[in-house]
Design a protein around this motif. Structure first.
Motif, mmCIF file in Angstrom:
data_model
loop_
_atom_site.group_PDB
_atom_site.id
_atom_site.type_symbol
_atom_site.label_atom_id
_atom_site.label_comp_id
_atom_site.label_asym_id
_atom_site.label_seq_id
_atom_site.Cartn_x
_atom_site.Cartn_y
_atom_site.Cartn_z
ATOM 1 N N LEU A 81 33.267 -3.878 57.696
ATOM 2 C CA LEU A 81 32.107 -3.013 57.913
ATOM 3 C C LEU A 81 32.420 -1.540 57.679
ATOM 4 C CD1 LEU A 81 30.579 -4.754 61.060
ATOM 5 C CD2 LEU A 81 29.595 -4.690 58.758
ATOM 6 N N GLU A 82 33.674 -1.155 57.866
ATOM 7 C CA GLU A 82 34.037 0.241 57.663
ATOM 8 C C GLU A 82 33.933 0.649 56.196
ATOM 9 O OE1 GLU A 82 37.799 -2.249 57.775
ATOM 10 O OE2 GLU A 82 35.939 -2.087 58.922
ATOM 11 N N ASN A 83 33.838 -0.305 55.293
ATOM 12 C CA ASN A 83 33.652 -0.001 53.872
ATOM 13 C C ASN A 83 32.184 0.166 53.497
ATOM 14 O OD1 ASN A 83 36.418 -0.177 53.442
ATOM 15 N ND2 ASN A 83 36.343 -2.348 52.902
ATOM 16 N N SER A 84 31.295 0.018 54.442
ATOM 17 C CA SER A 84 29.854 0.114 54.194
ATOM 18 C C SER A 84 29.418 1.578 54.158
ATOM 19 C CB SER A 84 29.080 -0.641 55.282
ATOM 20 O OG SER A 84 29.499 -1.989 55.369
ATOM 21 N N SER A 85 28.172 1.800 53.748
ATOM 22 C CA SER A 85 27.617 3.155 53.723
ATOM 23 C C SER A 85 26.102 3.070 53.819
ATOM 24 C CB SER A 85 28.025 3.896 52.438
ATOM 25 O OG SER A 85 27.478 3.246 51.295
ATOM 26 N N VAL A 86 25.493 4.199 54.173
ATOM 27 C CA VAL A 86 24.030 4.251 54.278
ATOM 28 C C VAL A 86 23.557 5.637 53.888
ATOM 29 C CG1 VAL A 86 24.180 4.871 56.735
ATOM 30 C CG2 VAL A 86 22.042 3.916 55.823
ATOM 31 N N GLU A 87 22.406 5.685 53.257
ATOM 32 C CA GLU A 87 21.746 6.950 52.999
ATOM 33 C C GLU A 87 20.245 6.767 53.148
ATOM 34 O OE1 GLU A 87 21.403 8.055 48.590
ATOM 35 O OE2 GLU A 87 23.333 7.002 48.694
ATOM 36 N N ALA A 88 19.568 7.836 53.581
ATOM 37 C CA ALA A 88 18.132 7.734 53.854
ATOM 38 C C ALA A 88 17.461 9.069 53.603
ATOM 39 C CB ALA A 88 17.902 7.303 55.301
ATOM 40 N N THR A 89 16.164 9.013 53.300
ATOM 41 C CA THR A 89 15.341 10.206 53.190
ATOM 42 C C THR A 89 14.127 10.040 54.090
ATOM 43 O OG1 THR A 89 14.179 9.291 51.254
ATOM 44 C CG2 THR A 89 16.058 10.732 50.833
ATOM 45 N N ILE A 90 13.665 11.146 54.658
ATOM 46 C CA ILE A 90 12.571 11.135 55.624
ATOM 47 C C ILE A 90 11.517 12.128 55.177
ATOM 48 C CG2 ILE A 90 11.949 11.481 58.045
ATOM 49 C CD1 ILE A 90 15.148 11.243 58.469
ATOM 50 N N ASN A 114 4.862 24.029 58.545
ATOM 51 C CA ASN A 114 3.810 23.438 57.703
ATOM 52 C C ASN A 114 4.365 22.626 56.544
ATOM 53 O OD1 ASN A 114 1.310 24.029 58.907
ATOM 54 N ND2 ASN A 114 1.495 26.168 58.284
ATOM 55 N N GLY A 115 5.511 21.987 56.758
ATOM 56 C CA GLY A 115 6.060 21.095 55.736
ATOM 57 C C GLY A 115 6.576 21.804 54.506
ATOM 58 N N LYS A 116 7.000 23.077 54.652
ATOM 59 C CA LYS A 116 7.513 23.808 53.489
ATOM 60 C C LYS A 116 8.820 23.221 52.970
ATOM 61 C CE LYS A 116 5.222 28.186 54.528
ATOM 62 N NZ LYS A 116 5.392 29.634 54.840
ATOM 63 N N LEU A 117 9.550 22.547 53.854
ATOM 64 C CA LEU A 117 10.741 21.794 53.435
ATOM 65 C C LEU A 117 10.494 20.352 53.860
ATOM 66 C CD1 LEU A 117 13.456 24.368 54.523
ATOM 67 C CD2 LEU A 117 12.869 23.749 52.171
ATOM 68 N N PRO A 118 9.739 19.607 53.060
ATOM 69 C CA PRO A 118 9.167 18.338 53.528
ATOM 70 C C PRO A 118 10.108 17.151 53.611
ATOM 71 C CG PRO A 118 8.586 18.702 51.235
ATOM 72 C CD PRO A 118 9.294 19.935 51.690
ATOM 73 N N THR A 119 11.327 17.273 53.107
ATOM 74 C CA THR A 119 12.217 16.112 53.067
ATOM 75 C C THR A 119 13.507 16.377 53.828
ATOM 76 O OG1 THR A 119 11.355 15.471 50.896
ATOM 77 C CG2 THR A 119 13.440 14.490 51.585
ATOM 78 N N ALA A 120 13.847 15.444 54.699
ATOM 79 C CA ALA A 120 15.156 15.449 55.354
ATOM 80 C C ALA A 120 15.964 14.298 54.769
ATOM 81 C CB ALA A 120 15.009 15.288 56.862
ATOM 82 N N SER A 121 17.281 14.401 54.815
ATOM 83 C CA SER A 121 18.115 13.341 54.244
ATOM 84 C C SER A 121 19.361 13.141 55.090
ATOM 85 C CB SER A 121 18.501 13.660 52.802
ATOM 86 O OG SER A 121 19.301 14.828 52.745
ATOM 87 N N PHE A 122 19.873 11.917 55.035
ATOM 88 C CA PHE A 122 21.115 11.577 55.734
ATOM 89 C C PHE A 122 21.983 10.757 54.799
ATOM 90 C CE2 PHE A 122 23.748 8.618 58.173
ATOM 91 C CZ PHE A 122 24.403 9.480 59.044
ATOM 92 N N ARG A 123 23.269 11.086 54.764
ATOM 93 C CA ARG A 123 24.226 10.329 53.960
ATOM 94 C C ARG A 123 25.497 10.137 54.783
ATOM 95 N NH1 ARG A 123 25.128 9.565 48.377
ATOM 96 N NH2 ARG A 123 23.394 10.990 47.919
ATOM 97 N N SER A 124 25.896 8.881 54.968
ATOM 98 C CA SER A 124 27.081 8.609 55.772
ATOM 99 C C SER A 124 28.342 9.065 55.053
ATOM 100 C CB SER A 124 27.170 7.120 56.104
ATOM 101 O OG SER A 124 27.381 6.348 54.924
ATOM 102 N N THR A 125 29.327 9.482 55.846
ATOM 103 C CA THR A 125 30.629 9.875 55.310
ATOM 104 C C THR A 125 31.752 9.014 55.874
ATOM 105 O OG1 THR A 125 30.837 11.555 57.055
ATOM 106 C CG2 THR A 125 29.933 12.271 54.933
ATOM 107 N N LYS A 126 31.493 8.337 57.003
ATOM 108 C CA LYS A 126 32.518 7.506 57.630
ATOM 109 C C LYS A 126 31.849 6.495 58.556
ATOM 110 C CE LYS A 126 36.565 7.806 60.694
ATOM 111 N NZ LYS A 126 37.413 8.731 61.508
#
Length: 210
Positions: A81-90, A114-126
Motif C-alpha cells: 500500500l505504501e507504493n500507492s498514490s492519490v490525487e484529487a481536485t475540488i 467569490n470563487g476567484k480561485l475556484p479549484t483546490a487540489s491535493f496530491r499525495s507525496t508519501k
C-alpha cells in the motif's frame, strides 16, 4: 599444483551472468504480479462519495458544509500500500452549507473571494501503511493559491466487485487544516481549524462504467 582449464574462467563468468539475468527476470515477474491498479472516484455515486467540513461558529456550534463536486484518481497497490498514490481536485464553487443556499453563497463570497480561485487540489507525496488497511497519507494541498503539506488519517475499507459498478475500492479519511495557513482570515470570530471528513468509492479503470 593442478592448473585450471582455460575455459573454466569463461564458464564461471557465463554462469554468473546467467544467474544475474535470471534474478532480474524474477524481479520483473514479481513487479508485474504486484502491479499498481488505477482507480477513479465514482462521481456518479453521490451518496457514497462525500467531502464534508466542520468549522466552529463563535463557540456556539459547529457549522457543517460540503463540496459537492470533486474528482480524483488513485494508483493502488494492494500488496504494498505504501507504493500507492492519490490525487484529487475540488470545485470550490460547489460549496453547500448543509442545504442552506443563502449561507453557502455567503460563505463562498466571504471566505473564498467569490470563487476567484475556484479549484483546490491535493496530491499525495508519501503513504505509510500501519496495517489492517490503516494509512497515513501525506500530500500537498493547494487552496486559494497557497500550497501546504496536509496529513490524512485514512482507512482502506474494502476492495472487490460491487453489485453495479465493477471492481471498487472504498476509503474513509479525516484531516484538519488551518484557515490562516491558506490566507483565509475572514470572520476571525469563527474557528481557525477546519475538520474534514472524506468518504470515497473508486472504480477500477478497466471496469469503469460508461
Amino acid at each position: 599444483m593442478k592448473k585450471s582449464h582455460p575455459f573454466a574462467y569463461l564458464f564461471a563468468l557465463v554462469s554468473f551472468f546467467y544467474l544475474f539475468a535470471f534474478g532480474c527476470a524474477l524481479l520483473l515477474i514479481s513487479t508485474y504480479v504486484y502491479a499498481v491498479d488505477s482507480f477513479e472516484f465514482d462521481t456518479k455515486s453521490d451518496p457514497h462519495n462525500m467531502l464534508m467540513f466542520q468549522i466552529d461558529h463563535q463557540d456556539y456550534s459547529r457549522s457543517i458544509g460540503f463540496f459537492k463536486k470533486f474528482e480524483g484518481q488513485i494508483e493502488l497497490d494492494t500488496e504494498n500500500l505504501e507504493n500507492s498514490s492519490v490525487e484529487a481536485t475540488i470545485d470550490i464553487t460547489s460549496l453547500d452549507i448543509a442545504g442552506h443556499e443563502k449561507w453557502g453563497s455567503n460563505t463562498l463570497a466571504v471566505f473564498f473571494k467569490n470563487g476567484k480561485l475556484p479549484t483546490a487540489s491535493f496530491r499525495s507525496t508519501k503513504i505509510e501503511n500501519n496495517g489492517d488497511g490503516k494509512l497515513i497519507i501525506t500530500g500537498n494541498l493547494t487552496l486559494m493559491g497557497v500550497t501546504k503539506s496536509l496529513v490524512l488519517d485514512a482507512t482502506l475499507n474494502k476492495t472487490g466487485e460491487s453489485q453495479s459498478a465493477g471492481f471498487k475500492a472504498g476509503f474513509s479519511a479525516t484531516t484538519q487544516l488551518s484557515r490562516k495557513d491558506f490566507g483565509i482570515i475572514a470572520v476571525p470570530t469563527n474557528g481557525d481549524k477546519v475538520s474534514i471528513t472524506i468518504e470515497i468509492e473508486a472504480i477500477k479503470n478497466s471496469s469503469f462504467r460508461k
